[in-house]
Scaffold this motif. Structure first.
Motif: not given
Length: 338
Positions: A204-228
């Motif tokens: 939960a990325d609070m100040d950017r209002n997003r739900l981030l998805q992080i890969g388990w093998r490599k530490l990187r962002i693989i998805g980002s969803t806007p939230l209210p």
């Protein structure tokens, strides 16, 4: 890590998997007050009435079940202590001195507690019963370590660093930092939770209002969803199909479909509120969340999305625990069971 069942790391937390001795505990909500009076309010889930007020320490932050589910702990960071509660009676038993405990976790083998000392930028491995410090790790890239979750095999865990907008990857057995990830300008990560299939983490990325998805093998962002607005807590549904994300700044809960990778429903607090942290009832039919800045505790029917409870406790309710819970063991926080 004890093996998962099927393709769901939370399979052992289905309603039918309640341990008999855990099921005998009183069905209560434990609501710590983070600012103001040093108390934890205890609420009966069935009657929705306050049954007692416990005098826990200053800055009571979260209520956490022990690894073996036999005790409940209140992290009182302002008093430098962890208070011990009896889940059978909901009474205070004793206190242990601990330096600035903001949050509390347990390694998957139960051999160590992991104390988040947010003020001193430390992740402290400790004795899991009396919390005597054994080893502390820190990194200059991590300011404000506060939430964590473990990989499916238990070999490492991710820590969110609130004030530096980053993540740490820590070896569970080596008790050392093995990776870090800067999430980008303006990021303020809060809760982190492993996906039911064990193949990614959600943050939960609070100040950017997003739900981030992080890969388990490599530490990187693989998805980002806007939230209210101001997403904070993340809670998987009992069937492993959804994540319930509390949107503290919007007075809402976002229902995120793991299959569709998007928000499919939004539940609101009529008139506004600040839903923060909590968890599901044992049967999964009610999502209970604290109202961080309005002094209420909220309950939503997870089938209809309707608000079915609004209970006044006052102050600044924070890391609410719903008890009892199904599961084999606790990894900490407000009831992260596996």
């Amino acid at each position: 890590m004890p093996p998962s069942r099927g393709n769901n790391v939370y399979a052992a937390t289905r309603p039918s998997h309640m341990k008999p001795r855990v099921a005998r505990a009183a069905a209560y909500l434990y609501v710590p007050n983070s600012y103001g009076a040093p108390i934890t309010t205890v609420i009966d889930q069935r009657t929705r009435k306050v049954v007692r007020v416990l005098h826990t320490g200053v800055l009571s932050q979260h209520v956490t079940p022990s690894y073996d589910l036999s005790r409940l702990y209140v992290e009182a960071s302002g008093s430098n202590q962890i208070d011990v509660l009896d889940p059978r009676s909901g009474q205070l038993l004793r206190r242990y001195p601990v330096d600035r405990p903001y949050n509390l976790y347990f390694t998957p083998d139960g051999r160590h507690a992991v104390v988040m000392d947010e003020e001193h930028q430390r992740i402290v491995f400790a004795d899991p019963h009396r919390f005597r410090a054994q080893r502390a790790v820190s990194d200059r890239t991590c300011d404000g370590p506060n939430h964590a979750d473990f990989s499916a095999n238990g070999r490492y865990f991710l820590v969110t660093c609130e004030f530096s907008g980053s993540l740490l990857k820590i070896s569970t057995l080596g008790q050392r930092i093995v990776g870090h990830l800067n999430l980008g300008p303006g990021s303020k990560p809060q809760d982190v939770r492993l996906a039911p299939d064990g193949r990614s983490f959600y943050v939960a990325d609070m100040d950017r209002n997003r739900l981030l998805q992080i890969g388990w093998r490599k530490l990187r962002i693989i998805g980002s969803t806007p939230l209210p607005a101001m997403p904070h807590g993340i809670y998987p549904s009992r069937d492993g199909r959804f994540l319930y994300v509390s949107d503290r700044g919007a007075g809402k809960v976002s229902v995120f479909s793991l299959a569709r990778h998007r928000v499919v429903k939004t539940w609101s607090v009529p008139g506004g509120g600040s839903p923060d942290m909590g968890g599901l009832s044992a049967d999964g039919r009610t999502l209970w969340l604290s109202g961080r800045y309005d002094g209420y505790v909220y309950g939503w029917n997870t089938r209809t999305g309707r608000l079915v409870a609004k209970i006044w406790v006052g102050g600044n309710p924070h890391g609410l625990l719903v008890w009892p819970q199904p599961g084999r063991y606790s990894l900490g926080h407000t009831g992260n069971l596996r």
